[in-house]
Each structure stands twice: as structure tokens, then as C-alpha cells.
Design an enzyme around this catalytic site. Structure first.
Site, mmCIF file in Angstrom:
data_model
loop_
_atom_site.group_PDB
_atom_site.id
_atom_site.type_symbol
_atom_site.label_atom_id
_atom_site.label_comp_id
_atom_site.label_asym_id
_atom_site.label_seq_id
_atom_site.Cartn_x
_atom_site.Cartn_y
_atom_site.Cartn_z
ATOM 1 N N HIS A 202 0.795 -1.232 0.000
ATOM 2 C CA HIS A 202 0.000 0.000 0.000
ATOM 3 C C HIS A 202 0.826 1.280 0.000
ATOM 4 O O HIS A 202 0.274 2.368 -0.138
ATOM 5 C CB HIS A 202 -0.950 0.040 1.211
ATOM 6 C CG HIS A 202 -0.233 0.281 2.507
ATOM 7 N ND1 HIS A 202 0.361 -0.721 3.213
ATOM 8 C CD2 HIS A 202 0.009 1.414 3.206
ATOM 9 C CE1 HIS A 202 0.923 -0.225 4.298
ATOM 10 N NE2 HIS A 202 0.731 1.072 4.326
HETATM 11 C C1 UD1 Z 1 -2.160 5.578 5.551
HETATM 12 C C2 UD1 Z 1 -0.886 6.178 6.121
HETATM 13 C C3 UD1 Z 1 0.231 5.142 6.056
HETATM 14 C C4 UD1 Z 1 -0.180 3.848 6.716
HETATM 15 C C5 UD1 Z 1 -1.499 3.354 6.130
HETATM 16 C C6 UD1 Z 1 -1.973 2.152 6.893
HETATM 17 C C7 UD1 Z 1 -0.559 8.595 5.802
HETATM 18 C C8 UD1 Z 1 0.128 9.645 5.005
HETATM 19 N N1 UD1 Z 1 -0.447 7.344 5.352
HETATM 20 O O1 UD1 Z 1 -1.928 5.322 4.170
HETATM 21 O O2 UD1 Z 1 1.374 5.639 6.716
HETATM 22 O O3 UD1 Z 1 0.820 2.886 6.497
HETATM 23 O O4 UD1 Z 1 -2.483 4.390 6.252
HETATM 24 O O5 UD1 Z 1 -2.871 1.396 6.172
HETATM 25 O O6 UD1 Z 1 -1.154 8.907 6.814
HETATM 26 N N2 UD1 Z 1 -9.233 4.398 1.248
HETATM 27 C C9 UD1 Z 1 -10.454 3.813 1.160
HETATM 28 N N3 UD1 Z 1 -11.084 3.446 2.325
HETATM 29 C C10 UD1 Z 1 -10.530 3.619 3.549
HETATM 30 C C11 UD1 Z 1 -9.271 4.221 3.622
HETATM 31 C C12 UD1 Z 1 -8.623 4.603 2.472
HETATM 32 O O7 UD1 Z 1 -11.011 3.627 0.082
HETATM 33 O O8 UD1 Z 1 -11.157 3.256 4.566
HETATM 34 C C13 UD1 Z 1 -8.518 4.755 -0.007
HETATM 35 C C14 UD1 Z 1 -8.901 6.121 -0.580
HETATM 36 O O9 UD1 Z 1 -8.862 6.006 -1.972
HETATM 37 C C15 UD1 Z 1 -7.754 6.983 -0.116
HETATM 38 C C16 UD1 Z 1 -6.561 6.019 -0.152
HETATM 39 O O10 UD1 Z 1 -7.126 4.765 0.234
HETATM 40 O O11 UD1 Z 1 -7.548 8.092 -0.934
HETATM 41 C C17 UD1 Z 1 -5.429 6.399 0.749
HETATM 42 O O12 UD1 Z 1 -5.867 6.520 2.101
HETATM 43 P P1 UD1 Z 1 -5.018 7.398 3.162
HETATM 44 O O13 UD1 Z 1 -5.558 7.206 4.519
HETATM 45 O O14 UD1 Z 1 -4.874 8.784 2.674
HETATM 46 O O15 UD1 Z 1 -3.583 6.769 3.089
HETATM 47 P P2 UD1 Z 1 -3.126 5.236 3.148
HETATM 48 O O16 UD1 Z 1 -2.507 4.909 1.838
HETATM 49 O O17 UD1 Z 1 -4.233 4.399 3.657
HETATM 50 N N1 UDP Z 2 -3.673 -5.954 8.708
HETATM 51 C C1 UDP Z 2 -4.946 -6.497 8.887
HETATM 52 N N2 UDP Z 2 -5.666 -6.857 7.770
HETATM 53 C C2 UDP Z 2 -5.184 -6.710 6.511
HETATM 54 C C3 UDP Z 2 -3.877 -6.164 6.349
HETATM 55 C C4 UDP Z 2 -3.162 -5.779 7.465
HETATM 56 O O1 UDP Z 2 -5.405 -6.655 10.024
HETATM 57 O O2 UDP Z 2 -5.891 -7.054 5.554
HETATM 58 C C5 UDP Z 2 -2.908 -5.558 9.888
HETATM 59 C C6 UDP Z 2 -1.527 -6.153 10.003
HETATM 60 O O3 UDP Z 2 -1.590 -7.429 10.589
HETATM 61 C C7 UDP Z 2 -0.805 -5.137 10.857
HETATM 62 C C8 UDP Z 2 -1.426 -3.827 10.430
HETATM 63 O O4 UDP Z 2 -2.671 -4.161 9.816
HETATM 64 O O5 UDP Z 2 -1.089 -5.340 12.230
HETATM 65 C C9 UDP Z 2 -0.528 -3.134 9.456
HETATM 66 O O6 UDP Z 2 -1.211 -2.068 8.876
HETATM 67 P P1 UDP Z 2 -0.821 -1.481 7.463
HETATM 68 O O7 UDP Z 2 -0.040 -2.451 6.687
HETATM 69 O O8 UDP Z 2 -2.085 -0.965 6.877
HETATM 70 O O9 UDP Z 2 0.045 -0.195 7.862
HETATM 71 P P2 UDP Z 2 1.573 0.041 8.285
HETATM 72 O O10 UDP Z 2 1.917 -0.885 9.388
HETATM 73 O O11 UDP Z 2 2.424 -0.140 7.064
HETATM 74 O O12 UDP Z 2 1.578 1.480 8.682
#
Ligand code: UD1
Ligand code: UDP
Length: 350
Positions: A202
């Protein structure tokens, strides 16, 4: 004494589970959910299955550009802080929700507690790196998960109230590992133990670049094993935008994001884990599943030093070499004793 906790993204819900349990024995906790993640399987599922107390405030900020998202959170968090007048504001990790919480509090002279402080990738193009540096430098209590994190802060002259308490994600794995054996996720998807590799992807540094995603998928196509991929909504939307069809990769089993217990079972039974997630790299290490990290650098350097993790970026050849090589981590307890939440709350009580 009152603590306002700011959470908003999937990994923060998982980190909050052990910490809230411990914190509430000694403090009054108010939980603010920024709404950064909002799909049911990116948010509510974790509150339900991990028994995290329901948020007292839901800011419903949702998705947008970094500036807009962080700015909206900042304004809304400030309003909550004015009303609640907490003794501390607690933030986790490195997301935009973390930065907004830390900034809102520090401008109001409310001491910030940062959990998972001191991590550095030394790549300022990552939004997370900027969020971490800014948050660490306005925090009053910095709870680090590793000695490396302590050293990173020392190098930036941050030494006041800096403690290595271990990693609260290790607490979460220790607490939930046994519960996860009841998960039926393998059976639901007709998977056999060690009969697949698990994928998560992601990071902006991969998903924002179609050519990198294509290189990664070229490698996936050549792997002689099923790849189970609970796809992050960001990645799904990006791939759709690039016109990349995952059905062109026949060994991919793409599924919706799963809950934490299902994820722990998927991780535990995988042969290898391919990921760019911070949390998933660590969980692979805790569970001693060989990890291939689709990034150029990692904050979790101990997992590489102890030979449980190989960094391959998005290079097709390197991905294939790592997937086809034999290695298992010589597990070294570099992330604490599984009681990090208690250690950090003990510091706050002093
Ligand atoms: C965010 C964090 C990242 C973290 C990740 C965990 C920032 C800058 N990034 O990234 O550090 O590792 O969360 O998963 O804070 N979206 C949905 N539904 C949701 C959430 C997101 O559709 O419930 C989609 C939307 O298109 C959105 C995109 O995901 O624009 C990105 O979501 P965003 O929360 O901005 O950043 P992440 O890539 O999720
Ligand atoms: N995770 C989860 N379901 C999923 C993918 C990830 O519960 O489908 C959990 C994973 O086990 C870990 C956390 O989400 O505990 C990691 O989150 P993510 O990879 O979104 O973010 P990051 O750690 O890179 O910030």
C-alpha cells in the site's frame, strides 16, 4: 487524569488495543477517531474484534490530499481539545492523523505522548518520515520500540523523556496469537498451511508509480505458488486508475482486507510474506515467517540484521531471488517483552 488518544488508520487501531486496555487502569481516556480510514474492514472490524473502546468523537475527515486531510483533522482535533482540556494527548506511529494530533496539542501546550517514536527510514520523500520527524520534535514523552529508535533520536538531540519500552505491536501479537488459531480464513479460501505466500502492498512509494507496480506484478506472475493478497483500498483504486487488471496474474488470490485475527492466521500459515507494510514486516519477524520487503529501506532494521527480512524494492529479479531463497530469522527479542503497554503506562504514572 485525562488523556485524549488520537487514532485514525488501521495500524493505529491495532496498537491502541493493548495500550487502551492498560491506560484505562490509571487514566481517563477519551478516544478521537479522525476518520482517515472508514471502510468497515479498515476500521470498525478492529474495534469489534479487539474490544477497543468505541471512539468518543468521530471526526469523519475521510480521504483527500495530504494538506487538506491533515488541515481538516487539525482544526477538528483542536475543537475537541478545547472542550476536553486533557492532561496529555497520545498519538501513535506516523500517519497524517498522528501529525495532526501532535500539532494541535503542542500549539495548545498540551504535552504529547508519542508511541512508536524514533523510527527513521532516512527517506524524506515518504510522507510517514515527515510525520515522524515533526511529531517526535514536538512530543514530551517519546516511547520507542527499539534501541535503534533511541539512537535515531539521540542523533537529532532528542533525549528528554525518551524510553525504550518495546513494541506495542509485539504485545498485540502475543495477546491475540492464540485467539487467531480459531480463524477460519484458510478454510474460507481453500488454502493449505504453507501452500501460499501472503502479500500486502500500500505504500505511496510503490502504488503511486505504475511502472513499479508492473515490475512487482511481473515478479508475482513468475512465482510458482498461490499469492494471497488482502488488497488495501488505496492499491485497488490506483491499479484501477492505471488500467492494470490483476486477473492477468493467474496465481494471485486477491481478497478484501481482513480483520486482525484472520490476518494473524494468514501470516502464521504462509510460507513467505511479501510486503511493504511496516507492521506486517514486524509481525513476520515475531512469527518467524521469512519476509520479502518491497521497499528500498526499512525502519525495522533489526528484522534484516537478524536475517528474517530481505529488502528488494520493486526490482523483479531481486523479488524472485528473495522468494526462491531459503532463510528464517534467528529470532532475537529486539522488540521488548510483550508488556510494552504496561511499561509505558508505568512511566506516565511516575
Ligand atoms: C495511511 C498512512 C500510512 C499507513 C497506512 C496504513 C498517511 C500519510 N499514510 O496510508 O502511513 O501505512 O495508512 O494502512 O497517513 N481508502 C479507502 N477506504 C478507507 C481508507 C482509504 O477507500 O477506509 C482509499 C482512498 O482512496 C484513499 C486512499 O485509500 O484516498 C489512501 O488513504 P489514506 O488514509 O490517505 O492513506 P493510506 O494509503 O491508507
Ligand atoms: N492488517 C490487517 N488486515 C489486513 C492487512 C493488514 O489486520 O488485511 C494488519 C496487520 O496485521 C498489521 C497492520 O494491519 O497489524 C498493518 O497495517 P498497514 O499495513 O495498513 O500499515 P503500516 O503498518 O504499514 O503502517
Amino acid at each position: 487524569m485525562k488523556v485524549v488518544t488520537i487514532i485514525g488508520a488501521r495500524p493505529q487501531f491495532i496498537k491502541a488495543a493493548p495500550v487502551s486496555r492498560e491506560l484505562r487502569k490509571s487514566f481517563d481516556e477519551i478516544i478521537v477517531h479522525t476518520g482517515q480510514h472508514y471502510d468497515k474492514n479498515m476500521s470498525d472490524i478492529f474495534f469489534d474484534e479487539l474490544n477497543i473502546p468505541k471512539p468518543d468523537y468521530h471526526l469523519n475527515v475521510g480521504s483527500s490530499s495530504h494538506g487538506k486531510q491533515t488541515g481538516e483533522m487539525l482544526a477538528a482535533i483542536e475543537e475537541v481539545l478545547v472542550k476536553e482540556e486533557p492532561a496529555y494527548v497520545l498519538v501513535y506511529g506516523d500517519t497524517n492523523s498522528t501529525l495532526a494530533g501532535a500539532l494541535a496539542a503542542s500549539k495548545m501546550h498540551i504535552p504529547v505522548i508519542h508511541i512508536e517514536a524514533g523510527l527513521r527510514s532516512f527517506n524524506k520523500k515518504m510522507p510517514e518520515e515527515v510525520n515522524r520527524i515533526m511529531t517526535d520534535h514536538v512530543s514530551e514523552y517519546l516511547f520507542c520500540p527499539t534501541d535503534t529508535a533511541i539512537q535515531n533520536l539521540k542523533n537529532e538531540n532528542v533525549t528528554h523523556n525518551v524510553f525504550n519500552v518495546g513494541d506495542v505491536m509485539y504485545d498485540a501479537v502475543m495477546y491475540n496469537q492464540k485467539l487467531a488459531t480459531d480463524s477460519k480464513i484458510l478454510e474460507q479460501h481453500s488454502l493449505e498451511s504453507k501452500g501460499y505466500h501472503l502479500v500486502t502492498l500500500h505504500r505511496a512509494e510503490n502504488t503511486d508509480f505504475p511502472e513499479k507496480m508492473q515490475n512487482i506484478l511481473d515478479a508475482f506472475k513468475q512465482i510458482d505458488k498461490t499469492l494471497v493478497w488482502p488488497i488495501h483500498p488505496r492499491t485497488k483504486h490506483k491499479l484501477e486508475g492505471y488500467g492494470i487488471n490483476l486477473e492477468d496474474v493467474p496465481n494471485l488470490k486477491v481478497i478484501e482486507p481482513v480483520g486482525y485475527l484472520d490476518m494473524l492466521r494468514l501470516e502464521s500459515e504462509a510460507e513467505k510474506i511479501l510486503t511493504d507494510s511496516g507492521g506486517v514486516q514486524k509481525e513476520a519477524y515475531f512469527l518467524q515467517i521469512p519476509c520479502v520487503t518491497l521497499r528500498e529501506e526499512t525502519e525495522w532494521i533489526e528484522t534484516v540484521q537478524n536475517k528474517g527480512n530481505i529488502l528488494v524494492g520493486s526490482d523483479t529479479k531481486k523479488i524472485l531471488e528473495a522468494v526462491n531463497s531459503e532463510y528464517t530469522s534467528a529470532y532475537e527479542p529486539a522488540f521488548g517483552d510483550g508488556d510494552s503497554a504496561k511499561h509505558l503506562v508505568d512511566h506516565l504514572k511516575k
